[in-house]
Structure formats: C-alpha cells, structure tokens
Design a protein around this motif. Structure first.
Motif, short mmCIF file in Angstrom:
data_model
loop_
_atom_site.label_atom_id
_atom_site.label_comp_id
_atom_site.label_asym_id
_atom_site.label_seq_id
_atom_site.Cartn_x
_atom_site.Cartn_y
_atom_site.Cartn_z
N ARG A 69 26.87 42.31 44.21
CA ARG A 69 27.73 41.30 43.66
C ARG A 69 28.74 41.95 42.72
O ARG A 69 28.55 42.83 42.04
N VAL A 70 30.08 41.41 42.41
CA VAL A 70 31.21 41.77 41.58
C VAL A 70 31.50 40.34 40.79
O VAL A 70 32.36 39.57 41.57
N GLY A 71 30.76 40.18 39.65
CA GLY A 71 30.83 38.83 39.08
C GLY A 71 30.69 37.78 40.10
O GLY A 71 29.44 37.59 40.37
N GLU A 72 31.61 36.74 40.18
CA GLU A 72 31.49 35.57 41.11
C GLU A 72 31.35 36.04 42.45
O GLU A 72 30.94 34.98 43.43
N LEU A 73 31.73 37.00 42.87
CA LEU A 73 31.97 37.48 44.21
C LEU A 73 30.61 38.13 44.90
O LEU A 73 30.06 39.01 44.45
N VAL A 74 30.16 37.47 46.14
CA VAL A 74 28.95 38.16 46.77
C VAL A 74 29.60 39.16 47.60
O VAL A 74 30.28 38.64 48.80
N THR A 75 29.47 40.46 47.63
CA THR A 75 30.49 41.24 48.13
C THR A 75 30.06 41.42 49.61
O THR A 75 30.61 42.29 50.56
N ARG A 76 28.75 41.11 50.07
CA ARG A 76 28.36 41.26 51.63
C ARG A 76 29.35 40.78 52.46
O ARG A 76 29.69 39.66 52.71
N GLY A 77 29.96 41.82 53.65
CA GLY A 77 30.94 41.54 54.48
C GLY A 77 32.39 41.81 53.97
O GLY A 77 33.28 41.98 54.89
N PHE A 78 32.48 41.86 52.75
CA PHE A 78 33.82 41.94 52.11
C PHE A 78 34.05 43.60 52.20
O PHE A 78 33.14 44.35 51.98
N LYS A 79 35.41 44.08 52.25
CA LYS A 79 35.74 45.24 51.88
C LYS A 79 36.57 45.41 50.70
O LYS A 79 37.73 44.62 50.60
N PRO A 80 36.51 46.30 49.89
CA PRO A 80 37.33 46.45 48.68
C PRO A 80 38.81 46.74 49.19
O PRO A 80 38.77 47.64 49.97
N SER A 81 39.82 46.37 48.52
CA SER A 81 41.16 46.35 48.98
C SER A 81 42.24 47.01 47.71
O SER A 81 43.34 46.70 47.67
N GLY A 82 41.27 47.39 46.77
CA GLY A 82 42.18 47.74 45.39
C GLY A 82 41.10 47.09 44.43
O GLY A 82 40.25 46.38 44.57
N GLU A 83 41.76 47.19 43.20
CA GLU A 83 40.93 46.72 42.07
C GLU A 83 41.16 45.23 41.79
O GLU A 83 41.99 44.76 41.84
N GLY A 84 39.92 44.60 42.04
CA GLY A 84 39.68 43.20 41.91
C GLY A 84 40.09 42.47 43.13
O GLY A 84 40.24 41.29 43.14
N VAL A 85 40.38 43.25 44.39
CA VAL A 85 41.10 42.50 45.47
C VAL A 85 39.87 42.82 46.55
O VAL A 85 39.53 44.05 46.82
N TRP A 86 39.33 41.70 47.41
CA TRP A 86 38.60 42.14 48.51
C TRP A 86 39.16 41.28 49.62
O TRP A 86 39.76 40.33 49.52
N ARG A 87 38.99 41.78 50.87
CA ARG A 87 39.17 41.37 52.09
C ARG A 87 37.99 40.97 53.01
O ARG A 87 37.07 41.79 53.19
N SER A 88 37.88 39.70 53.66
CA SER A 88 37.16 39.33 54.55
C SER A 88 37.22 39.79 55.95
O SER A 88 38.34 40.31 56.23
N PRO A 89 36.34 39.81 56.68
CA PRO A 89 36.66 40.19 58.25
C PRO A 89 37.88 39.47 58.82
O PRO A 89 38.45 39.92 59.78
N GLN A 90 37.84 38.36 58.40
CA GLN A 90 39.29 37.44 59.08
C GLN A 90 40.34 37.59 58.35
O GLN A 90 41.32 37.03 58.73
N GLY A 91 40.26 38.50 57.23
CA GLY A 91 41.56 38.77 56.84
C GLY A 91 41.98 37.83 55.41
O GLY A 91 42.94 37.82 55.00
N VAL A 92 40.92 37.15 54.93
CA VAL A 92 41.08 36.40 53.65
C VAL A 92 41.07 37.12 52.57
O VAL A 92 40.14 38.10 52.41
N ILE A 93 42.12 37.38 51.92
CA ILE A 93 42.07 38.01 50.49
C ILE A 93 41.52 37.12 49.40
O ILE A 93 42.02 36.00 49.11
N VAL A 94 40.74 37.88 48.51
CA VAL A 94 40.08 37.18 47.37
C VAL A 94 40.46 38.12 46.30
O VAL A 94 40.15 39.03 46.24
N ARG A 95 41.03 37.37 45.36
CA ARG A 95 41.55 38.16 44.21
C ARG A 95 40.53 37.72 42.73
O ARG A 95 40.34 36.58 42.63
N MET A 96 40.04 38.67 42.23
CA MET A 96 38.96 38.64 41.02
C MET A 96 39.84 39.13 40.04
O MET A 96 40.89 40.08 39.94
N ARG A 97 39.60 38.33 38.85
CA ARG A 97 40.40 38.84 37.47
C ARG A 97 39.32 39.22 36.70
O ARG A 97 38.07 38.40 36.56
#
Length: 198
Positions: free
Chosen positions: A120-148
């Motif tokens: 976990r990174v705060g409110e994000l369950v990271t299983r399956g996501f790939k990090p794409s920068g600080e606080g930015v995660w990408r799902s397998p289908q290309g959904v970008i989740v930004r954490m602050r």
C-alpha cells in the motif's frame, strides 16, 4: 638475479653520502634524492649512503630507471635486463588437451533483484499498478492514478482515463469506476484498487 649497482658520492666539503647511478669523471652529478652537485664539488666514496631520501628511493625501480636515463646510463639497464633474460629458463611445459572434467563451470546469469513495491501507498493498494513517477501510478489498462502527499500519508487526488467512467452513490459516499480501477469510500477516506474480475 642481477642487481643494479648504485654508487656513493659526497660533497668534498663533507655532509651526507648520497646515491647516484654513476659518479661521472667530469661535469655535475644528480643524486637519487634530486640534488645536483656541481662539477668538482663532489667525490666518489666507498662508504654506505646515509641520505634517508636516497636510501628510500633506491628501493623504487622507477626512480632508479629514471636516474639512469637522466645520466644517459640507460645502456647499463639494458645490459642488465638482457643478462637477466638469458639466465631465465623458459617455461616449456606441454599442456594436455582439456578433458570433460576440465571444462569450466557455467554459472547461471545473475538476476537483478526484483523491485520492492509496498503493498500500500497511503490510500492506494499497489497490487497490479506500476509506478510512473512520484505519486503517479498506472493500471494495466492505462488508468492514471495521482496521489498527493498529505503530511506523511499519501491520499488519492485524481484519476485520468480516456474511457468510460462510472460514478455510483453508495452509503458512505461515491464509488468511482474507471477502466480497471475503482475508488471506494473507506473510513472517512478512499481506497483505490484494481477492480476484481467478474
């Protein structure tokens, strides 16, 4: 083993005894410690050297070689090297053909250590996501989740997705589905995770 012979020299007025490759009959002489004694101001002596710098440098082959060449006595070094080469016995062993036992061991290639991503990174369950920068995660289908970052914790900030997004009212607030990601209310905050396959 042939040794390079250094000669001892001293100022006629007295003082330390120095080392030099060869005491010349005429002209100046340069000692191993770097002093240059003018012509006629020195004499060859049979005593052991007592100049600490000359003694220390007499164990440094590079300094000795440089001193010989500086006094144009490089031919003496060449003569000693050739004598040494003549006395060495060549290594003429016959090596057997390598057998099956003598073949080198082939080790498997080293694998890089797997990247360690927390569950976990705060409110994000990271299983399956790939990090794409600080606080930015990408799902397998290309959904970008930004954490602050909020203090020491990471909180969900936004979702970026070009496909269909569905928001549904639930008891605790709103559930959001975008591609393969869902955001659900959780204890006054949210939980961002990949949707379970149905």
């Amino acid at each position: 083993m042939h040794q390079v012979r250094l000669e001892s020299v001293r100022r006629k007025s007295g003082g330390r005894i120095h080392l030099t490759p060869k005491v010349p009959r005429t002209g100046p002489v340069t000692t191993l410690c770097g002093q240059t004694l003018d012509a006629g101001s020195f004499a060859a002596v049979d005593s052991e050297a007592d100049c600490a710098n000359c003694i220390r440098r007499s164990h440094d082959q590079a300094r000795i070689s440089g001193a010989f060449f500086a006094q144009e006595e490089g031919s003496e070094l060449l003569r000693l090297s050739l004598e040494h080469a003549r006395t060495r016995k060549p290594d003429l062993r016959v090596l057997p053909h390598p057998s099956e036992k003598d073949k080198p061991v082939v080790w498997p290639a080293a694998k890089p250590a797997p990247e360690t991503t927390p569950d976990r990174v705060g409110e994000l369950v990271t299983r399956g996501f790939k990090p794409s920068g600080e606080g930015v995660w990408r799902s397998p289908q290309g959904v970008i989740v930004r954490m602050r970052r909020h203090g020491k914790e990471w909180r969900f900030a936004e979702i970026v997705y070009e496909g269909e997004v569905v928001a549904t009212r639930v008891d605790d607030g709103v559930r959001l589905r975008a591609g393969d990601v869902e955001v659900v209310p959780d204890d006054g905050g949210f939980e961002v995770r990949l949707r379970k396959k149905t």
